[in-house]
Each structure stands twice: as C-alpha cells, then as structure tokens.
Design an enzyme around this catalytic site. Structure first.
Site, mmCIF file in Angstrom:
data_model
loop_
_atom_site.group_PDB
_atom_site.id
_atom_site.type_symbol
_atom_site.label_atom_id
_atom_site.label_comp_id
_atom_site.label_asym_id
_atom_site.label_seq_id
_atom_site.Cartn_x
_atom_site.Cartn_y
_atom_site.Cartn_z
ATOM 1 N N GLY A 106 11.082 -21.782 -25.414
ATOM 2 C CA GLY A 106 9.622 -21.765 -25.313
ATOM 3 C C GLY A 106 9.113 -22.430 -24.051
ATOM 4 O O GLY A 106 8.160 -21.951 -23.425
ATOM 5 N N CYS A 107 9.753 -23.511 -23.660
ATOM 6 C CA CYS A 107 9.309 -24.260 -22.482
ATOM 7 C C CYS A 107 9.599 -23.493 -21.190
ATOM 8 O O CYS A 107 8.808 -23.529 -20.242
ATOM 9 C CB CYS A 107 9.977 -25.634 -22.434
ATOM 10 S SG CYS A 107 9.563 -26.648 -23.876
ATOM 11 N N THR A 108 10.715 -22.795 -21.160
ATOM 12 C CA THR A 108 11.032 -21.968 -19.996
ATOM 13 C C THR A 108 10.049 -20.824 -19.881
ATOM 14 O O THR A 108 9.554 -20.505 -18.791
ATOM 15 C CB THR A 108 12.476 -21.424 -20.109
ATOM 16 O OG1 THR A 108 13.385 -22.525 -20.165
ATOM 17 C CG2 THR A 108 12.819 -20.542 -18.925
#
Length: 212
Positions: A106-108
């Site tokens: 999700g962060c990428t």
C-alpha cells in the site's frame, strides 16, 4: 372468577431479536508467515487478522492536530540524513502524509501515486512530504528505487506521529495512513485518513489544493 388468556406464543418470542454478529470466513483472513507484510503491517507467527472493507477505510479523525490549527513543529532527518523542520515549508501549501512503512504494497502504491501526480502538486504550488518510522537509509533506498522526487522524513520511535495524534488501524497493530494539507501559513486545511485506499489520498489533496 375470570381466567387470564395469553396469546399463543412463548415468552422468548416477546424479547427483541438480536442482530447476528458478523464473522469473517477464512477466505477473508490474512494468514502469513513471519516475514510477510500487509499495507505496512509485519505479521508474525502466522497471525490472522480480518481485513476491513474498503468503505471502512476513510474516517473523520479528531486527533491532537485539528483542522484550522497550526500543528507542532518538528525536526526530522530526511533521506539524505539532513535535519528538516516543519517551519522550513512555510510560505507554500504543504501536503504531509504519514504512512506505515517503506516497501510495503500500500505504501509503495501511495508513494508512486504522489510521484506520478507530482507535477500537478507543483502546479498548485504545493510541496509533498512523506513521513514514516523508517530510518534515513531505508528512505534513501525507497526513494531511489521508485524515483520519488519529494522529501521523505524519518520519524524513528514515532514521536511526531504520536504528537500529531495519527491513529492506528487493525486494533493498534498497523500505523495509520493519514494526510494533512497545510496552507502557506502552516494552518491545517484538511485531514484525510484512508488506510486501505492509499491512492485516494492524492485525489482528495489535489481537490482541496485546487480550491485554495
């Protein structure tokens, strides 16, 4: 003597019915090994946790930093190990987003979405800054790998996250994903929280910036 006649139903049928609890079937559980990561969460010993629906991801959050207020200043290291203060960004709108961890799915996705829309943020006169608990070396590798054109700050120990009141998810096991938009005077204009739709942060912040 008159006799008392009761309706033909049992006493228990007079009680209010209970809404059955919802249980997640096994297909909706995340069960991973000790090295797995889910939206920034590192699961250990085959931990199983329910996945909230995407509609539950967005909440109006009232933490220590509130809309219309000036958040507390901070000094953190960027991906190059240089000390950066919040006050440095005054004079231009600022998009400051807290995310769980580098190199998680999700962060990428969120970081790359900010990257892909970076020219739109520049056109709106805004600066973009990401903050997580990873160290500067991790940020440097993350920024280099995905060609991120903006600043990443290292909040080791999550001190700033706690001071700002960024909430956690999944019963406190997952650091929250929360974005703040500050105007050129450093006053908060928007607080947006959505853990499971990371790309929505870009849409919501651009929408606000274009209205300023």
């Amino acid at each position: 003597m008159a006799s008392l006649s009761l309706p033909k139903h049992t006493f228990t049928s007079l009680l209010p019915t209970q809404t059955p609890r919802h249980y997640y079937p096994s297909s909706q559980l995340v069960s991973k090994s000790s090295n797995s990561q889910f939206y920034g969460l590192k699961l250990s010993n085959s931990t199983s946790l329910p996945i909230p629906s995407s509609s539950s991801g967005m909440n109006i959050i009232c933490g220590k930093v509130e809309k219309g207020k000036v958040p507390p200043n901070f000094n953190l290291k960027d991906q190059d190990g240089k000390s950066v203060s919040l006050s440095k960004f005054k004079g231009k709108p600022l998009v400051l987003y807290f995310y769980p961890a580098d190199e998680t799915p999700g962060c990428t996705k969120q970081a790359c979405a900010f990257r892909d829309s970076y020219e739109k943020f520049k056109k709106a006169g805004a600066q973009v800054v990401g903050i997580s608990g990873d160290d500067s070396a991790s940020h440097k590798a993350f920024a280099k790998k995905y060609k991120l054109p903006y600043t990443l700050l290292s909040d080791e120990g999550n001190k700033v996250r706690k001071e700002w009141g960024v909430p956690s998810d999944l019963f406190g096991t997952l650091p929250g994903r929360q974005t703040y938009v500050l105007n050129k005077n450093g006053v908060v204009q928007l607080i947006y929280n959505n853990q499971f739709q990371p790309e929505k942060h870009i849409d919501e912040t651009l929408k606000l910036l274009q209205s300023l």
